[in-house]
Design a protein around this motif. Structure first.
Motif, PDB file in Angstrom:
ATOM      1  N   ARG A 242      -5.949   3.788  10.291  1.00 15.13           N
ATOM      2  CA  ARG A 242      -5.198   3.629   9.121  1.00 15.13           C
ATOM      3  C   ARG A 242      -3.619   3.675   9.000  1.00 15.13           C
ATOM      4  O   ARG A 242      -3.340   4.537   8.914  1.00 15.13           O
ATOM      5  CB  ARG A 242      -5.991   4.292   8.027  1.00 15.13           C
ATOM      6  CG  ARG A 242      -5.653   3.059   6.343  1.00 15.13           C
ATOM      7  CD  ARG A 242      -7.344   4.805   5.303  1.00 15.13           C
ATOM      8  NE  ARG A 242      -8.938   4.167   5.905  1.00 15.13           N
ATOM      9  CZ  ARG A 242      -9.235   3.187   5.899  1.00 15.13           C
ATOM     10  NH1 ARG A 242      -8.725   2.000   5.146  1.00 15.13           N
ATOM     11  NH2 ARG A 242     -10.701   3.447   5.455  1.00 15.13           N
TER      12      ARG A 242
ATOM     13  N   LYS B  79      -0.810  -0.977  12.585  1.00 13.92           N
ATOM     14  CA  LYS B  79      -2.246  -1.529  13.250  1.00 13.92           C
ATOM     15  C   LYS B  79      -0.440  -2.005  14.016  1.00 13.92           C
ATOM     16  O   LYS B  79       0.928  -2.679  14.496  1.00 13.92           O
ATOM     17  CB  LYS B  79      -2.390  -2.894  12.153  1.00 13.92           C
ATOM     18  CG  LYS B  79      -0.957  -3.012  12.206  1.00 13.92           C
ATOM     19  CD  LYS B  79      -1.771  -4.513  10.839  1.00 13.92           C
ATOM     20  CE  LYS B  79      -0.703  -5.701  10.015  1.00 13.92           C
ATOM     21  NZ  LYS B  79      -1.391  -6.185   8.629  1.00 13.92           N
TER      22      LYS B  79
ATOM     23  N   SER C 187       2.052   1.231   7.809  1.00 13.09           N
ATOM     24  CA  SER C 187       2.636   0.961   6.474  1.00 13.09           C
ATOM     25  C   SER C 187       1.531   2.455   5.997  1.00 13.09           C
ATOM     26  O   SER C 187       1.257   3.564   6.457  1.00 13.09           O
ATOM     27  CB  SER C 187       1.215   0.600   5.923  1.00 13.09           C
ATOM     28  OG  SER C 187       0.200   0.279   6.384  1.00 13.09           O
ATOM     29  N   TRP C 188       2.460   3.054   4.327  1.00  7.41           N
ATOM     30  CA  TRP C 188       2.392   3.813   3.683  1.00  7.41           C
ATOM     31  C   TRP C 188       1.756   3.544   2.186  1.00  7.41           C
ATOM     32  O   TRP C 188       2.703   2.083   1.769  1.00  7.41           O
ATOM     33  CB  TRP C 188       3.456   4.718   3.951  1.00  7.41           C
ATOM     34  CG  TRP C 188       3.878   5.049   5.030  1.00  7.41           C
ATOM     35  CD1 TRP C 188       3.648   6.622   5.266  1.00  7.41           C
ATOM     36  CD2 TRP C 188       4.802   4.343   5.639  1.00  7.41           C
ATOM     37  NE1 TRP C 188       4.386   5.940   7.105  1.00  7.41           N
ATOM     38  CE2 TRP C 188       4.963   5.001   6.737  1.00  7.41           C
ATOM     39  CE3 TRP C 188       5.111   3.237   5.425  1.00  7.41           C
ATOM     40  CZ2 TRP C 188       5.949   4.586   7.865  1.00  7.41           C
ATOM     41  CZ3 TRP C 188       6.084   2.824   6.250  1.00  7.41           C
ATOM     42  CH2 TRP C 188       6.733   3.612   7.952  1.00  7.41           C
ATOM     43  N   ARG C 189       0.775   4.645   2.133  1.00  4.83           N
ATOM     44  CA  ARG C 189       0.801   4.374   0.007  1.00  4.83           C
ATOM     45  C   ARG C 189       2.195   4.631  -0.331  1.00  4.83           C
ATOM     46  O   ARG C 189       2.442   5.990  -0.056  1.00  4.83           O
ATOM     47  CB  ARG C 189      -0.786   5.159  -0.318  1.00  4.83           C
ATOM     48  CG  ARG C 189      -2.052   4.965   0.086  1.00  4.83           C
ATOM     49  CD  ARG C 189      -2.562   5.737  -0.368  1.00  4.83           C
ATOM     50  NE  ARG C 189      -3.115   6.428  -1.502  1.00  4.83           N
ATOM     51  CZ  ARG C 189      -3.624   6.995  -1.926  1.00  4.83           C
ATOM     52  NH1 ARG C 189      -4.633   7.299  -1.306  1.00  4.83           N
ATOM     53  NH2 ARG C 189      -3.323   7.811  -3.063  1.00  4.83           N
TER      54      ARG C 189
ATOM     55  N   ASP D  30       2.591   5.787  -3.798  1.00  5.72           N
ATOM     56  CA  ASP D  30       2.669   6.689  -4.655  1.00  5.72           C
ATOM     57  C   ASP D  30       3.497   7.052  -5.208  1.00  5.72           C
ATOM     58  O   ASP D  30       3.515   7.429  -6.276  1.00  5.72           O
ATOM     59  CB  ASP D  30       1.331   7.972  -4.783  1.00  5.72           C
ATOM     60  CG  ASP D  30       0.062   7.188  -3.971  1.00  5.72           C
ATOM     61  OD1 ASP D  30      -0.009   8.589  -2.902  1.00  5.72           O
ATOM     62  OD2 ASP D  30       0.053   6.189  -4.231  1.00  5.72           O
TER      63      ASP D  30
ATOM     64  N   ASN E  53      -0.861   2.544  -6.715  1.00  5.72           N
ATOM     65  CA  ASN E  53      -1.897   1.113  -5.778  1.00  5.72           C
ATOM     66  C   ASN E  53       0.165   0.217  -5.262  1.00  5.72           C
ATOM     67  O   ASN E  53      -0.249  -0.661  -4.915  1.00  5.72           O
ATOM     68  CB  ASN E  53      -1.867  -0.162  -6.749  1.00  5.72           C
ATOM     69  CG  ASN E  53      -3.833   1.008  -7.234  1.00  5.72           C
ATOM     70  OD1 ASN E  53      -4.047   1.620  -6.342  1.00  5.72           O
ATOM     71  ND2 ASN E  53      -3.732   0.539  -8.736  1.00  5.72           N
TER      72      ASN E  53
ATOM     73  N   VAL F 141       1.736  -0.093  -1.805  1.00  8.33           N
ATOM     74  CA  VAL F 141       1.628   0.164  -0.029  1.00  8.33           C
ATOM     75  C   VAL F 141       2.710  -0.394   0.224  1.00  8.33           C
ATOM     76  O   VAL F 141       3.540  -1.872  -0.114  1.00  8.33           O
ATOM     77  CB  VAL F 141       0.663  -1.027   0.259  1.00  8.33           C
ATOM     78  CG1 VAL F 141       0.303  -1.433   1.853  1.00  8.33           C
ATOM     79  CG2 VAL F 141      -0.277  -0.655   0.047  1.00  8.33           C
TER      80      VAL F 141
ATOM     81  N   LYS G  41       7.168  -3.903   8.817  1.00  2.24           N
ATOM     82  CA  LYS G  41       7.415  -4.776  10.394  1.00  2.24           C
ATOM     83  C   LYS G  41       8.317  -5.193  10.420  1.00  2.24           C
ATOM     84  O   LYS G  41       9.556  -5.630  10.419  1.00  2.24           O
ATOM     85  CB  LYS G  41       6.473  -6.267   9.947  1.00  2.24           C
ATOM     86  CG  LYS G  41       6.041  -7.843  10.692  1.00  2.24           C
ATOM     87  CD  LYS G  41       5.170  -8.395   9.724  1.00  2.24           C
ATOM     88  CE  LYS G  41       3.560  -8.261   9.244  1.00  2.24           C
ATOM     89  NZ  LYS G  41       2.786  -7.767  10.673  1.00  2.24           N
TER      90      LYS G  41
ATOM     91  N   HIS H 195      -0.387  -4.030  -6.283  1.00  4.78           N
ATOM     92  CA  HIS H 195      -1.646  -4.569  -6.052  1.00  4.78           C
ATOM     93  C   HIS H 195      -1.924  -4.690  -7.482  1.00  4.78           C
ATOM     94  O   HIS H 195      -2.429  -3.229  -7.678  1.00  4.78           O
ATOM     95  CB  HIS H 195      -2.227  -4.156  -4.728  1.00  4.78           C
ATOM     96  CG  HIS H 195      -2.122  -4.378  -2.958  1.00  4.78           C
ATOM     97  ND1 HIS H 195      -2.687  -5.329  -2.730  1.00  4.78           N
ATOM     98  CD2 HIS H 195      -2.046  -3.572  -2.055  1.00  4.78           C
ATOM     99  CE1 HIS H 195      -1.791  -5.413  -1.491  1.00  4.78           C
ATOM    100  NE2 HIS H 195      -1.377  -4.184  -1.450  1.00  4.78           N
TER     101      HIS H 195
END
Lengths: 226, 259
Positions: free
Chosen positions: B78, B81, B129-131, B133, B139, B141, B145, B168
């Protein structure tokens, strides 16, 4: 295929279940906002103290909540935008089963009085041994909705009908049950710390403002867009 | 006679009228894209088709580029990628496409018409990627890339870095609207005159119409630094760097075969 699942609270006591008249004492003890009781073709705007009978469907609208005390010792607190169906009472007039059709509900079950209690949902099977737990529908998926369950007191045994697996959810733990999938091991979810378990208005705020959005935050890292 | 000679010495060379890719006002580009995603555990095969209409000055040629990208991401864990893709593209403009049709350097310089020129590009991707916060409202991200591209047509190798943040808006735990903001830097390994050959500033809006269909709009600002073409270097024996700016309006649709 829709799989009907039930949460069952096993009797944990040798005390005899007291005989009660049908629906006696079953009522909405407190509510806020727009709460309706659908009875047959009737739709009643509920008030504090509204009696609840077998066959009724209780619906809460946006920003509303309702605390229902059922004959048999079970207290339910419905979140906003929730729908609960209350089938006919069982032996002795005790309500031992309700059906969660949407949204979320907190359940506090006194097994000494009720003996046995079922929470029927459309996406998961669980056998409940605990006395205080939260159940809510989550995100909609192809084969149904996710079901979230977390335990505040006692233990809950969750068994899937579709896929043979069983987990024991202990106090402070929670699970997400995805439709027709093996149940993932329970763990402590940070978002459950925000749940408001209070059901007594005299002891403070009853409304639960927590959102399942928090439960899916980590999923946001799993998306692909380009 | 002397007057004529002086005039000849002082005259601006005729080829100066045919400058390197001319720097004009900001152009408008449009783009259409369609993407399809499959989900098989950590494997996420993707197919993407893109059409872009550019507006390079002068307007004698209005290139249209087309791309087809095929490959897959692999979600290592998670928030991380990796991806490998093959891209087939046509209509791309590179530095060496600034040409003159004649060996006479006084003839008109122009962009090569590359609409029928097919190129193969290998793409490797790594996207952590990271949250976010720490950003207001929750929400978010945040991602970086990173792509390595190798064009087999001209041997160009490029590192693309695209830091960005996506906000989001959720309903029932699932996004229904996503707003993204990104910067992108093209770092050329073996071509170009500048550290960043091309830079982009993106803003986009994606509507999660359903778990399967997700259309989006993009507004972007593009800046390209054209470097000296081989033709120019051979005939004129000078170098240049010319800047091309454009605003891109894009419309895309993503289709997901599984949630």
């Amino acid at each position: 295929m829709k799989v009907l699942l039930s949460l069952t609270l096993a009797a944990a006591t040798a005390f005899p279940v007291p005989a009660l008249a049908a629906s006696q004492g079953s009522r909405i003890v407190r509510l806020r906002g727009r709460v309706y009781v659908e009875r047959g073709t009737e739709r009643l705007r509920a008030q504090d103290g509204q009696a609840v009978r077998g066959g009724d469907r209780v619906v809460t609208k946006g920003r509303a909540w309702a605390v229902i005390r059922l004959a048999g010792g079970t207290t339910l607190k419905m979140k906003e935008r929730s729908e609960l169906e209350i089938p006919a009472p069982g032996k002795g007039g005790i309500f031992q089963r309700v059906r969660l059709l949407g949204g979320g509900v907190f359940s506090k079950v006194d097994t000494r009085k009720s003996g046995r209690f079922e929470m029927e949902t459309g996406s998961a099977v669980a056998a409940v041994r605990g006395t205080e737990f939260f159940t809510a529908y989550g995100r909609k998926a192809k084969k149904g909705r996710d079901l979230w369950l977390c335990v505040n007191e006692g233990k809950v045994e969750v068994t899937s009908k579709g896929v043979k697996s069983s987990v024991l959810v202990k106090k402070g733990e929670g699970i997400i049950v995805k439709p027709a999938a093996k149940i993932a091991p329970p763990k402590a979810f940070a978002w459950t710390k925000d749940l408001n378990w209070n059901m007594d208005p005299d002891k403070g705020e009853v409304k639960d403002d927590s959102s399942l959005d928090s439960a899916y935050k980590d999923d946001l890292l799993d998306h692909d867009y380009d | 006679m002397i007057k004529a000679a002086l005039l000849a010495l002082l005259a601006v060379p005729a080829w100066a009228d045919h400058t390197p890719p001319p720097e004009g006002s900001t152009s408008i580009e449009t783009e259409l894209a369609a993407r399809a995603f499959l989900k098989r555990g950590p494997w996420r095969p993707m197919a993407e088709a893109r059409w872009r209409r550019e507006a390079l000055p002068p307007d004698s040629v209005r290139p249209q580029s087309r791309e087809l990208t095929l490959g897959s991401y692999y979600h290592l864990r998670r928030g991380l990628k990796l991806g490998a893709f093959w891209r087939l593209q046509a209509g791309m403009i590179h530095d060496n496409d600034w040409i003159v049709r004649d060996t006479d350097r006084f003839a008109a310089w122009e962009w090569e018409d590359t609409r029928a020129r097919w190129e193969h590009v290998l793409v490797l991707d790594a996207t952590p990627s990271w949250r976010g916060d720490f950003l207001p409202g929750g929400n978010w991200v945040v991602e970086l890339k990173s792509r390595l591209l190798a064009n087999t047509f001209n041997g160009h190798k490029t590192l693309k870095l695209r830091p960005g943040a996506t906000k989001h808006l959720l309903r029932g735990g699932a996004p229904w609207l996503s707003l993204n903001f990104q910067l992108e830097f093209y770092i050329p390994f073996n071509y170009g005159e500048s550290l960043f050959y091309e830079t982009w500033l993106y803003s986009g809006l994606m509507w999660h119409a359903s778990p399967r269909w997700k259309p989006s709009l993009t507004l972007a600002f593009r800046n390209v630094k054209w470097g000296t073409s081989d033709s120019w270097r051979t005939l004129i024996n000078e170098t240049y760097e010319s800047s091309y700016k454009a605003i891109l309006l894009g419309l895309a649709v993503n289709y997901y075969f599984e949630d």
